[in-house]
Design an enzyme around this catalytic site. Structure first.
Site, PDB file in Angstrom:
ATOM      1  N   GLY A  39       1.409  -5.556 -10.890  1.00  0.00           N
ATOM      2  CA  GLY A  39       2.631  -5.005 -10.269  1.00  0.00           C
ATOM      3  C   GLY A  39       3.036  -5.790  -9.039  1.00  0.00           C
TER       4      GLY A  39
ATOM      5  CE  LYS B  12      -0.371   6.632  -7.023  1.00  0.00           C
ATOM      6  NZ  LYS B  12      -0.746   5.245  -7.355  1.00  0.00           N
TER       7      LYS B  12
ATOM      8  CE1 TYR C 111       3.071   7.558  -7.385  1.00  0.00           C
ATOM      9  CE2 TYR C 111       2.970   9.108  -5.559  1.00  0.00           C
ATOM     10  CZ  TYR C 111       2.888   7.820  -6.038  1.00  0.00           C
ATOM     11  OH  TYR C 111       2.618   6.781  -5.173  1.00  0.00           O
TER      12      TYR C 111
ATOM     13  CB  ILE D 173       5.673  -5.278 -16.926  1.00  0.00           C
ATOM     14  CG1 ILE D 173       5.837  -5.068 -18.416  1.00  0.00           C
ATOM     15  CG2 ILE D 173       6.816  -4.696 -16.122  1.00  0.00           C
ATOM     16  CD1 ILE D 173       5.848  -3.609 -18.842  1.00  0.00           C
TER      17      ILE D 173
HETATM   18  P1  NAD Z   1       6.969  -0.632  -7.029  1.00  0.00           P
HETATM   19  O1  NAD Z   1       7.627   0.341  -7.939  1.00  0.00           O
HETATM   20  O2  NAD Z   1       7.804  -1.284  -5.969  1.00  0.00           O
HETATM   21  O3  NAD Z   1       6.276  -1.793  -7.892  1.00  0.00           O
HETATM   22  C1  NAD Z   1       5.564  -1.528  -9.062  1.00  0.00           C
HETATM   23  C2  NAD Z   1       5.548  -2.796  -9.899  1.00  0.00           C
HETATM   24  O4  NAD Z   1       4.851  -2.503 -11.118  1.00  0.00           O
HETATM   25  C3  NAD Z   1       6.942  -3.290 -10.279  1.00  0.00           C
HETATM   26  O5  NAD Z   1       7.114  -4.643  -9.915  1.00  0.00           O
HETATM   27  C4  NAD Z   1       6.992  -3.128 -11.807  1.00  0.00           C
HETATM   28  O6  NAD Z   1       7.713  -4.161 -12.470  1.00  0.00           O
HETATM   29  C5  NAD Z   1       5.512  -3.190 -12.163  1.00  0.00           C
HETATM   30  N1  NAD Z   1       5.225  -2.542 -13.445  1.00  0.00           N
HETATM   31  C6  NAD Z   1       5.862  -1.497 -14.027  1.00  0.00           C
HETATM   32  N2  NAD Z   1       5.298  -1.218 -15.217  1.00  0.00           N
HETATM   33  C7  NAD Z   1       4.277  -2.097 -15.393  1.00  0.00           C
HETATM   34  C8  NAD Z   1       3.319  -2.316 -16.424  1.00  0.00           C
HETATM   35  N3  NAD Z   1       3.310  -1.565 -17.548  1.00  0.00           N
HETATM   36  N4  NAD Z   1       2.421  -3.314 -16.268  1.00  0.00           N
HETATM   37  C9  NAD Z   1       2.428  -4.092 -15.153  1.00  0.00           C
HETATM   38  N5  NAD Z   1       3.329  -3.938 -14.141  1.00  0.00           N
HETATM   39  C10 NAD Z   1       4.231  -2.947 -14.265  1.00  0.00           C
HETATM   40  O7  NAD Z   1       5.697   0.097  -6.372  1.00  0.00           O
HETATM   41  P2  NAD Z   1       5.047  -0.177  -4.949  1.00  0.00           P
HETATM   42  O8  NAD Z   1       5.814   0.590  -3.932  1.00  0.00           O
HETATM   43  O9  NAD Z   1       4.802  -1.623  -4.753  1.00  0.00           O
HETATM   44  O10 NAD Z   1       3.666   0.631  -5.136  1.00  0.00           O
HETATM   45  C11 NAD Z   1       2.488   0.016  -5.634  1.00  0.00           C
HETATM   46  C12 NAD Z   1       1.387   1.059  -5.718  1.00  0.00           C
HETATM   47  O11 NAD Z   1       1.204   1.671  -4.422  1.00  0.00           O
HETATM   48  C13 NAD Z   1       1.663   2.217  -6.682  1.00  0.00           C
HETATM   49  O12 NAD Z   1       0.450   2.618  -7.285  1.00  0.00           O
HETATM   50  C14 NAD Z   1       2.156   3.321  -5.771  1.00  0.00           C
HETATM   51  O13 NAD Z   1       1.921   4.595  -6.316  1.00  0.00           O
HETATM   52  C15 NAD Z   1       1.324   3.083  -4.533  1.00  0.00           C
HETATM   53  N6  NAD Z   1       1.941   3.640  -3.334  1.00  0.00           N
HETATM   54  C16 NAD Z   1       3.140   3.167  -2.868  1.00  0.00           C
HETATM   55  C17 NAD Z   1       3.718   3.731  -1.743  1.00  0.00           C
HETATM   56  C18 NAD Z   1       5.057   3.241  -1.215  1.00  0.00           C
HETATM   57  O14 NAD Z   1       5.608   3.864  -0.285  1.00  0.00           O
HETATM   58  N7  NAD Z   1       5.610   2.142  -1.731  1.00  0.00           N
HETATM   59  C19 NAD Z   1       3.057   4.763  -1.075  1.00  0.00           C
HETATM   60  C20 NAD Z   1       1.839   5.232  -1.573  1.00  0.00           C
HETATM   61  C21 NAD Z   1       1.284   4.640  -2.699  1.00  0.00           C
END
Ligand code: NAD
Length: 328
Positions: A8, A153, A149, A35
């Site tokens: 990701g 988690k 979600y 992806i």
């Molecule tokens: P995001 O949505 O910005 O990025 C997720 C990425 O995963 C995207 O680039 C997408 O193309 C990719 N993706 C989607 N489906 C996929 C698949 N089947 N295989 C591989 N890649 C795939 O998310 P983020 O904000 O960068 O968050 C990353 C992680 O951190 C997540 O687990 C999220 O739950 C966690 N998180 C984020 C936040 C926040 O505020 N951003 C807070 C707490 C936890």
């Protein structure tokens, strides 16, 4: 050194974590994956012209053979597993959220077991629920989330614990609050307002917020979050009592307080509210403030950015980016 894989990697966290890891360990050591492939050079770490270019692979985390192939070919020793659907999107598509958030993590844990990799898993304040104490939420407390979600988690945290206990996989993780950044847009979370508000402030001088003015949530600026992930993975395991699912936080505020902080730096900025009931319900089920004393005691976690320092840096960096875009 065995290499590091980021899944990701084109998302909000991955676009900054990958660059930070490449600066720290060397560009060729870090394999970015997603992806999708970057649309244009500036979209992604690793693209031509970026500060820290390096290799990128196409991996759909729901396809175990794709993970196996890349981990084997690149001799991966650590996986930062970021691919997931975020809170608001996961509520719209709960079946896909289960398949990616749980199925993807299971595939990562299995590949880690077979190839002896360490794993970083980003949990969230979404792993708590309406029954959790909402102020100074303890490290160990009730976790009965009411969103898909949150379900993925909590289950993800438990799966990491299970693989550590049963198979000795070095699985570590953080419960991250809402993250604020300017490089890549947020991916559909409940705290996205705290990023959108800056873009709208600079473009239009005003913002319509989808959460109520008094919705207090924990937040963190991305440079602190990226540093926390790397510091946790580098921490001496002897000092880690929990190892996984550490509460961490840097600041907490309401939309009204963030708007005041922006208005103090941009006179005339205005906010109004059109509450999205679905996202408000998610926010109302989350903690208002977290107790992150375990992270502070066990691996020395300290945030550097409070709301004032974050606002100064966000506005400076976003204005720079807007000026570059205007000039080109
Ligand atoms: P995001 O949505 O910005 O990025 C997720 C990425 O995963 C995207 O680039 C997408 O193309 C990719 N993706 C989607 N489906 C996929 C698949 N089947 N295989 C591989 N890649 C795939 O998310 P983020 O904000 O960068 O968050 C990353 C992680 O951190 C997540 O687990 C999220 O739950 C966690 N998180 C984020 C936040 C926040 O505020 N951003 C807070 C707490 C936890």
């Amino acid at each position: 050194m065995r290499k590091i894989l980021v899944t990701g990697a084109l998302g909000q966290i991955g676009s900054e974590l990958t660059v930070a890891l490449r600066r720290r360990y060397g560009a060729d050591q870090i394999i970015a994956s997603d992806i999708r492939m970057p649309r244009k050079a500036g979209d992604v770490p690793g693209a031509p012209g970026e500060a820290a270019p390096g290799p990128i692979e196409l991996i759909d985390c729901t396809q175990p053979h794709q993970l196996h192939e890349v981990v084997r070919r690149h001799d991966i020793g650590v996986i930062y597993h970021l691919a997931a659907l975020l809170s608001a999107v996961a509520e719209e598509k709960p079946q896909i959220a289960w398949s990616l958030n749980m199925g993807g993590l299971y595939n990562v844990m299995e590949v880690a077991r077979q190839y002896g990799c360490a794993v970083f898993f980003p949990s969230s304040i979404g792993a708590f629920g309406p029954g959790t104490p909402r102020d100074q939420t303890p490290q160990e407390t009730i976790q009965r989330p009411s969103t898909m979600y949150g379900v993925t988690k909590v289950a993800g945290e438990l799966l990491c614990d299970y693989y550590a206990l049963r198979f000795d996989v070095d699985a570590r993780g953080l419960r991250l609050p809402g993250l604020i950044s300017y490089t890549a847009p947020p991916g559909g979370g409940t705290t996205d307002y705290a990023v959108e508000i800056f873009r709208h402030a600079i473009r239009y001088g005003r913002y319509t917020c989808f959460l109520r003015a008094d919705t207090r949530l924990d937040m963190m600026y991305m440079p602190d979050a990226v540093r926390a992930m790397i510091e946790l993975m580098e921490a001496d395991p002897a000092g880690l009592l929990h190892r996984n699912a550490f509460n961490i936080t840097a600041m907490n505020f309401t939309p009204a307080e963030l708007a005041d902080a922006i208005a103090a730096r941009m006179p005339g900025f205005e906010i109004d509210y059109e509450v999205d009931d679905d996202r408000q319900a998610i926010a109302d089920s989350w903690p208002r403030t977290l107790d992150d004393s375990a992270a502070r005691a066990e691996w020395g976690w300290r945030p550097e950015f409070d709301i004032a320092a974050m606002c100064d840096d966000m506005l400076e960096k976003m204005r720079e980016a807007a000026n570059i875009a205007r000039a080109s």
